[in-house]
Design a protein around this motif. Structure first.
Motif, PDB file in Angstrom:
ATOM      1  N   ARG A 252      67.474  31.834  60.694  1.00 18.43           N
ATOM      2  CA  ARG A 252      68.002  32.527  59.400  1.00 18.43           C
ATOM      3  C   ARG A 252      66.996  33.599  58.954  1.00 18.43           C
ATOM      4  O   ARG A 252      67.151  34.630  58.377  1.00 18.43           O
ATOM      5  CB  ARG A 252      68.666  32.122  58.535  1.00 18.43           C
ATOM      6  CG  ARG A 252      70.038  31.299  59.091  1.00 18.43           C
ATOM      7  CD  ARG A 252      70.968  31.340  58.251  1.00 18.43           C
ATOM      8  NE  ARG A 252      71.282  32.358  57.394  1.00 18.43           N
ATOM      9  CZ  ARG A 252      72.582  32.464  56.877  1.00 18.43           C
ATOM     10  NH1 ARG A 252      73.534  31.732  57.056  1.00 18.43           N
ATOM     11  NH2 ARG A 252      72.709  33.435  56.134  1.00 18.43           N
ATOM     12  N   ILE A 253      65.805  33.146  58.787  1.00 19.49           N
ATOM     13  CA  ILE A 253      64.533  33.775  58.124  1.00 19.49           C
ATOM     14  C   ILE A 253      63.539  34.174  59.176  1.00 19.49           C
ATOM     15  O   ILE A 253      62.383  34.635  58.863  1.00 19.49           O
ATOM     16  CB  ILE A 253      64.126  33.158  57.262  1.00 19.49           C
ATOM     17  CG1 ILE A 253      63.294  31.620  57.554  1.00 19.49           C
ATOM     18  CG2 ILE A 253      65.139  32.459  56.196  1.00 19.49           C
ATOM     19  CD1 ILE A 253      62.472  31.125  56.455  1.00 19.49           C
ATOM     20  N   ALA A 254      63.614  34.068  60.464  1.00 21.10           N
ATOM     21  CA  ALA A 254      62.889  34.739  61.452  1.00 21.10           C
ATOM     22  C   ALA A 254      61.419  33.842  61.403  1.00 21.10           C
ATOM     23  O   ALA A 254      60.263  34.421  60.930  1.00 21.10           O
ATOM     24  CB  ALA A 254      62.728  35.800  61.454  1.00 21.10           C
ATOM     25  N   ALA A 255      61.602  32.471  60.932  1.00 19.02           N
ATOM     26  CA  ALA A 255      60.191  31.590  60.949  1.00 19.02           C
ATOM     27  C   ALA A 255      60.021  30.978  62.250  1.00 19.02           C
ATOM     28  O   ALA A 255      60.609  30.657  62.992  1.00 19.02           O
ATOM     29  CB  ALA A 255      60.420  30.659  59.638  1.00 19.02           C
ATOM     30  N   THR A 256      58.893  30.403  62.098  1.00 15.99           N
ATOM     31  CA  THR A 256      58.398  29.540  63.345  1.00 15.99           C
ATOM     32  C   THR A 256      58.383  27.967  62.852  1.00 15.99           C
ATOM     33  O   THR A 256      57.554  27.770  61.862  1.00 15.99           O
ATOM     34  CB  THR A 256      56.968  29.846  63.779  1.00 15.99           C
ATOM     35  OG1 THR A 256      56.897  31.039  64.127  1.00 15.99           O
ATOM     36  CG2 THR A 256      56.276  28.653  64.953  1.00 15.99           C
ATOM     37  N   PRO A 257      59.383  27.261  63.303  1.00 16.77           N
ATOM     38  CA  PRO A 257      59.443  25.764  62.791  1.00 16.77           C
ATOM     39  C   PRO A 257      58.244  25.078  63.443  1.00 16.77           C
ATOM     40  O   PRO A 257      58.310  25.108  64.804  1.00 16.77           O
ATOM     41  CB  PRO A 257      60.709  25.198  63.295  1.00 16.77           C
ATOM     42  CG  PRO A 257      61.064  26.269  64.442  1.00 16.77           C
ATOM     43  CD  PRO A 257      60.517  27.385  64.259  1.00 16.77           C
ATOM     44  N   THR A 258      57.623  24.367  62.519  1.00 13.37           N
ATOM     45  CA  THR A 258      56.635  23.381  63.193  1.00 13.37           C
ATOM     46  C   THR A 258      56.630  21.991  62.646  1.00 13.37           C
ATOM     47  O   THR A 258      56.732  21.893  61.431  1.00 13.37           O
ATOM     48  CB  THR A 258      55.014  23.985  62.945  1.00 13.37           C
ATOM     49  OG1 THR A 258      55.118  25.361  63.236  1.00 13.37           O
ATOM     50  CG2 THR A 258      53.990  23.201  63.387  1.00 13.37           C
ATOM     51  N   ALA A 259      56.697  21.160  63.768  1.00  9.87           N
ATOM     52  CA  ALA A 259      56.564  19.576  63.204  1.00  9.87           C
ATOM     53  C   ALA A 259      55.322  18.992  62.866  1.00  9.87           C
ATOM     54  O   ALA A 259      54.473  19.128  63.458  1.00  9.87           O
ATOM     55  CB  ALA A 259      57.366  18.851  64.343  1.00  9.87           C
ATOM     56  N   SER A 260      55.570  18.361  61.919  1.00 11.71           N
ATOM     57  CA  SER A 260      54.558  17.423  61.515  1.00 11.71           C
ATOM     58  C   SER A 260      54.720  16.195  62.011  1.00 11.71           C
ATOM     59  O   SER A 260      55.457  15.393  61.757  1.00 11.71           O
ATOM     60  CB  SER A 260      54.332  17.446  59.860  1.00 11.71           C
ATOM     61  OG  SER A 260      53.427  16.432  59.492  1.00 11.71           O
TER      62      SER A 260
END
Length: 60
Positions: free
Chosen positions: A39-47
């Protein structure tokens, strides 16, 4: 162009689900982070933890 990093921690594997236990391929937070990222054009990054978390729960 604006760049957004969406960092999250999500536990996969054995989780509680409606009073029982189930094995999740993707944790609940990961699913939600992916939806938000779309929805916000972000890059999801898992910790990830430095050591694996327990996959079973032992009563005290």
């Amino acid at each position: 162009m604006r760049r957004v990093l969406l960092a999250y921690f999500s536990r996969t594997g054995e989780n509680y689900y409606y009073g029982g236990r189930t094995d999740l391929r993707a944790g609940n937070t990961e699913v939600l982070a992916d939806k938000i990222a779309d929805r916000i054009a972000a890059t999801p990054t898992a910790s990830r933890p430095p050591t694996p978390t327990r996959t079973t729960t032992t009563p005290p």
